[in-house]
Motif scaffolding. Sequence first.
Motif, PDB file in Angstrom:
ATOM      1  N   LYS A  74     -45.843  35.855 100.375  1.00 48.12           N
ATOM      2  CA  LYS A  74     -44.443  36.312 100.466  1.00 48.12           C
ATOM      3  C   LYS A  74     -44.137  37.191 101.626  1.00 48.12           C
ATOM      4  O   LYS A  74     -42.975  37.293 102.472  1.00 48.12           O
ATOM      5  CB  LYS A  74     -44.116  37.085  99.252  1.00 48.12           C
ATOM      6  N   HIS A  75     -44.952  38.033 101.939  1.00 47.15           N
ATOM      7  CA  HIS A  75     -45.044  39.116 103.012  1.00 47.15           C
ATOM      8  C   HIS A  75     -44.978  38.346 104.311  1.00 47.15           C
ATOM      9  O   HIS A  75     -43.902  38.492 105.331  1.00 47.15           O
ATOM     10  CB  HIS A  75     -46.399  39.880 103.000  1.00 47.15           C
ATOM     11  N   GLU A  76     -45.589  37.136 104.545  1.00 49.09           N
ATOM     12  CA  GLU A  76     -45.618  36.465 105.794  1.00 49.09           C
ATOM     13  C   GLU A  76     -44.214  35.865 105.630  1.00 49.09           C
ATOM     14  O   GLU A  76     -43.463  35.940 106.755  1.00 49.09           O
ATOM     15  CB  GLU A  76     -46.567  35.375 105.728  1.00 49.09           C
ATOM     16  N   VAL A  77     -43.898  35.108 104.378  1.00 49.99           N
ATOM     17  CA  VAL A  77     -42.405  34.412 104.577  1.00 49.99           C
ATOM     18  C   VAL A  77     -41.131  35.443 104.964  1.00 49.99           C
ATOM     19  O   VAL A  77     -40.395  35.146 105.644  1.00 49.99           O
ATOM     20  CB  VAL A  77     -42.169  33.808 103.256  1.00 49.99           C
ATOM     21  N   MET A  78     -41.536  36.575 104.235  1.00 49.04           N
ATOM     22  CA  MET A  78     -40.305  37.583 104.588  1.00 49.04           C
ATOM     23  C   MET A  78     -40.403  37.916 106.126  1.00 49.04           C
ATOM     24  O   MET A  78     -39.133  38.397 106.402  1.00 49.04           O
ATOM     25  CB  MET A  78     -40.315  38.791 103.650  1.00 49.04           C
ATOM     26  N   ASN A  79     -41.270  38.249 106.772  1.00 47.59           N
ATOM     27  CA  ASN A  79     -41.467  38.493 108.096  1.00 47.59           C
ATOM     28  C   ASN A  79     -40.807  37.508 109.072  1.00 47.59           C
ATOM     29  O   ASN A  79     -40.568  37.848 110.030  1.00 47.59           O
ATOM     30  CB  ASN A  79     -42.827  38.920 108.483  1.00 47.59           C
ATOM     31  N   HIS A  80     -40.923  36.275 108.834  1.00 47.74           N
ATOM     32  CA  HIS A  80     -40.409  35.018 109.422  1.00 47.74           C
ATOM     33  C   HIS A  80     -39.395  34.291 108.754  1.00 47.74           C
ATOM     34  O   HIS A  80     -39.511  33.010 108.878  1.00 47.74           O
ATOM     35  CB  HIS A  80     -41.531  34.348 110.091  1.00 47.74           C
ATOM     36  N   LEU A  81     -38.624  34.897 107.914  1.00 46.02           N
ATOM     37  CA  LEU A  81     -37.763  34.082 107.048  1.00 46.02           C
ATOM     38  C   LEU A  81     -36.878  33.240 107.911  1.00 46.02           C
ATOM     39  O   LEU A  81     -36.344  32.133 107.435  1.00 46.02           O
ATOM     40  CB  LEU A  81     -36.568  35.055 106.286  1.00 46.02           C
ATOM     41  N   ASP A  82     -36.121  33.720 108.725  1.00 47.90           N
ATOM     42  CA  ASP A  82     -35.244  32.916 109.896  1.00 47.90           C
ATOM     43  C   ASP A  82     -35.861  31.795 110.381  1.00 47.90           C
ATOM     44  O   ASP A  82     -35.655  30.437 110.062  1.00 47.90           O
ATOM     45  CB  ASP A  82     -34.846  33.743 110.978  1.00 47.90           C
ATOM     46  N   GLU A  83     -37.448  31.781 110.509  1.00 50.64           N
ATOM     47  CA  GLU A  83     -38.067  30.484 111.158  1.00 50.64           C
ATOM     48  C   GLU A  83     -38.253  29.486 110.050  1.00 50.64           C
ATOM     49  O   GLU A  83     -38.102  28.251 110.027  1.00 50.64           O
ATOM     50  CB  GLU A  83     -39.395  30.781 111.714  1.00 50.64           C
ATOM     51  N   TYR A  84     -38.840  30.146 108.720  1.00 48.85           N
ATOM     52  CA  TYR A  84     -39.072  29.068 107.460  1.00 48.85           C
ATOM     53  C   TYR A  84     -37.794  28.462 107.159  1.00 48.85           C
ATOM     54  O   TYR A  84     -37.724  27.365 106.698  1.00 48.85           O
ATOM     55  CB  TYR A  84     -39.592  30.100 106.631  1.00 48.85           C
ATOM     56  N   LEU A  85     -36.432  29.341 107.212  1.00 45.66           N
ATOM     57  CA  LEU A  85     -35.377  28.519 106.540  1.00 45.66           C
ATOM     58  C   LEU A  85     -34.990  27.518 107.756  1.00 45.66           C
ATOM     59  O   LEU A  85     -34.796  26.427 107.220  1.00 45.66           O
ATOM     60  CB  LEU A  85     -34.220  29.565 106.800  1.00 45.66           C
ATOM     61  N   GLU A  86     -34.972  27.792 109.038  1.00 45.27           N
ATOM     62  CA  GLU A  86     -34.744  26.495 109.838  1.00 45.27           C
ATOM     63  C   GLU A  86     -35.590  25.567 109.781  1.00 45.27           C
ATOM     64  O   GLU A  86     -35.315  24.319 109.743  1.00 45.27           O
ATOM     65  CB  GLU A  86     -34.700  27.223 111.389  1.00 45.27           C
ATOM     66  N   GLN A  87     -36.653  25.900 109.562  1.00 43.42           N
ATOM     67  CA  GLN A  87     -37.719  24.501 109.046  1.00 43.42           C
ATOM     68  C   GLN A  87     -37.386  23.787 108.209  1.00 43.42           C
ATOM     69  O   GLN A  87     -37.341  22.666 108.255  1.00 43.42           O
ATOM     70  CB  GLN A  87     -39.237  25.088 109.191  1.00 43.42           C
ATOM     71  N   PHE A  88     -37.001  24.463 106.910  1.00 43.37           N
ATOM     72  CA  PHE A  88     -36.618  23.919 105.670  1.00 43.37           C
ATOM     73  C   PHE A  88     -35.576  23.120 106.076  1.00 43.37           C
ATOM     74  O   PHE A  88     -35.410  21.784 105.559  1.00 43.37           O
ATOM     75  CB  PHE A  88     -36.196  24.970 104.822  1.00 43.37           C
ATOM     76  N   GLU A  89     -34.364  23.519 106.631  1.00 45.67           N
ATOM     77  CA  GLU A  89     -33.059  22.645 106.967  1.00 45.67           C
ATOM     78  C   GLU A  89     -33.463  21.721 107.980  1.00 45.67           C
ATOM     79  O   GLU A  89     -32.950  20.500 107.304  1.00 45.67           O
ATOM     80  CB  GLU A  89     -31.971  23.725 107.633  1.00 45.67           C
ATOM     81  N   SER A  90     -34.375  21.721 108.924  1.00 43.56           N
ATOM     82  CA  SER A  90     -34.640  20.686 109.574  1.00 43.56           C
ATOM     83  C   SER A  90     -35.179  19.584 108.879  1.00 43.56           C
ATOM     84  O   SER A  90     -34.831  18.295 109.109  1.00 43.56           O
ATOM     85  CB  SER A  90     -34.852  20.823 110.957  1.00 43.56           C
ATOM     86  N   ASN A  91     -36.196  19.821 108.221  1.00 42.73           N
ATOM     87  CA  ASN A  91     -36.964  18.905 107.320  1.00 42.73           C
ATOM     88  C   ASN A  91     -36.091  18.222 106.308  1.00 42.73           C
ATOM     89  O   ASN A  91     -36.281  16.925 106.285  1.00 42.73           O
ATOM     90  CB  ASN A  91     -37.987  19.372 106.800  1.00 42.73           C
ATOM     91  N   CYS A  92     -35.424  19.020 105.715  1.00 44.56           N
ATOM     92  CA  CYS A  92     -34.214  18.174 104.778  1.00 44.56           C
ATOM     93  C   CYS A  92     -33.337  17.367 105.440  1.00 44.56           C
ATOM     94  O   CYS A  92     -33.107  16.109 104.826  1.00 44.56           O
ATOM     95  CB  CYS A  92     -33.522  19.511 103.971  1.00 44.56           C
ATOM     96  N   ALA A  93     -32.861  17.614 106.490  1.00 46.81           N
ATOM     97  CA  ALA A  93     -31.846  16.967 107.253  1.00 46.81           C
ATOM     98  C   ALA A  93     -32.548  15.502 107.487  1.00 46.81           C
ATOM     99  O   ALA A  93     -31.746  14.592 107.596  1.00 46.81           O
ATOM    100  CB  ALA A  93     -31.443  17.503 108.482  1.00 46.81           C
ATOM    101  N   LYS A  94     -33.611  15.622 108.061  1.00 41.00           N
ATOM    102  CA  LYS A  94     -34.292  14.345 108.266  1.00 41.00           C
ATOM    103  C   LYS A  94     -34.493  13.270 107.136  1.00 41.00           C
ATOM    104  O   LYS A  94     -34.438  12.168 107.502  1.00 41.00           O
ATOM    105  CB  LYS A  94     -35.753  14.350 108.669  1.00 41.00           C
ATOM    106  N   LYS A  95     -34.405  13.704 105.948  1.00 44.29           N
ATOM    107  CA  LYS A  95     -34.679  12.912 104.805  1.00 44.29           C
ATOM    108  C   LYS A  95     -33.007  12.705 104.152  1.00 44.29           C
ATOM    109  O   LYS A  95     -33.091  12.246 102.937  1.00 44.29           O
ATOM    110  CB  LYS A  95     -35.538  13.508 103.538  1.00 44.29           C
ATOM    111  N   GLY A  96     -32.129  13.263 104.986  1.00 40.41           N
ATOM    112  CA  GLY A  96     -30.659  12.865 104.309  1.00 40.41           C
ATOM    113  C   GLY A  96     -30.194  13.822 103.322  1.00 40.41           C
ATOM    114  O   GLY A  96     -29.312  13.906 102.502  1.00 40.41           O
TER     115      GLY A  96
END
Length: 468
Positions: A57-79
Amino acid sequence: MNSQSLKLKPLISEAIEDPQLRSAVRKAMQSTRESRAGLVAQYDEWQHWRDRAHAIKHEVMNHLDEYLEQFESNCAKKGIHVHWARDAEQARQLSLDLIKHHKIKNIVKSKSLTSEEIHLNAFLEKNGIHPLETDLGEYIIQLKQQTPSHLIIPAIHLSRQEIGRLFQEKLGIDYTDDPEELLQVARQKLRERFLAAEMGISGANFAVADPGALCIVENEANAHHTTHLPPIHLAILGIEKILPDYEALATFLRLLPVSATSQKASTYVNILAEPTFERMGEGAKEMHIILLDNGRSRILADPQLRETLFCIRCGACLNHCPVYEHIGGHAYGWVYMGPIGITLSPQFLGRKEAKMSPFLSSLCGACYEVCPVKINIPHHLVRLRNDVIESEANSPLEALVIRAWAALAQRPQLYRMATWLPGKAQQLLPKDKAFPVPGYTKERSLGRFDSKGFRNRFHEWQKQRGQQ
Ligand code: SF4
């Protein structure tokens, strides 16, 4: 942003004066604590998992913006459609737009604290849409027109007799308080609505950035039906729910069921990584995710308090809190209750609006000991109490007392006099009478001052030590 002033005193008084509520909550808490402790004792790796979860969680919160963008882009690829909501109002409007766009009338919902946070049901009702809660506890409190009183067990404050009377009144059945019969009645009602639903609304326990998937754990299969039977699935979740990958998820899938429901594993673990209908002939045809900020970015900006975003809403801190055990969940006045609730309320609602919340704790530390992600709740509560005092959200009288104490503490002669005086003044009172302080002693006893005083005792003690 939600803006409301939490008037907690009447809610707390009401809860304390309700013996049925206190007995129901106490019994449930005792058995939950015992079964969790028994299970934790079986795992040598428990502390290691907690450390690991905290580090993730510490790692995620320190780079939350990057993880969120990664999540969005991976989701978009699958519709999967990902939407962003800056606040509760925008999240509600996005949901309504989607519902209107598809001309949806029938909605089923599985348990989602985030949707409670944004008051989604009330908003949809105002717009002529009546979503049905399908988690059994949520179904019961929806019938009773209440809000959840626990993060995991929403109807913990109700006895089975009360639920029996509720079903009799609202569903027109003969009275029964047999849990199995009540369950069958609810199941029958829910099944009809599942089959007719055009949209399922859920929350999510976790959102996995790689490969872009949601994870929902549950025991009733209602979340599975909500997300698989209707053609459209809408999930609403806070941006802090992100985890990097499935390996990280595995750690949380060990910790969450033990902490939440005293189970080694949840009965169902739903991984939702795409709208599956086209490929498999079952599941949603369309999947939407609303990522809600609603103040989380502000919390994230605080290097200390961002730790409160690590919460996975397991409820363990509630189950071990002596204050929660006495007053139940509704007395906290907001959707998040118990130790984690009182750290979140002032951060989400404002220090002034929730000025009493951080004080609803004995600071005994039990919440920190059991938290699966090691959130140091007592530490954050002390900080929030300080914030409340500094923002002068406390009463003018309290502020005056603190200022007077600060002034005395800087003047030793005066301080000695001020601490000597009450001990002398109480000699005027009968021996068995506590020292009266108007207002303060209405709800508690101050006891009697030590007639000798701390300084005299300390000098005596020093002398004795010197003679030894
Ligand atoms: S603060 Fe910790 S114990 Fe409390 S609900 Fe959140 S994760 Fe669970």
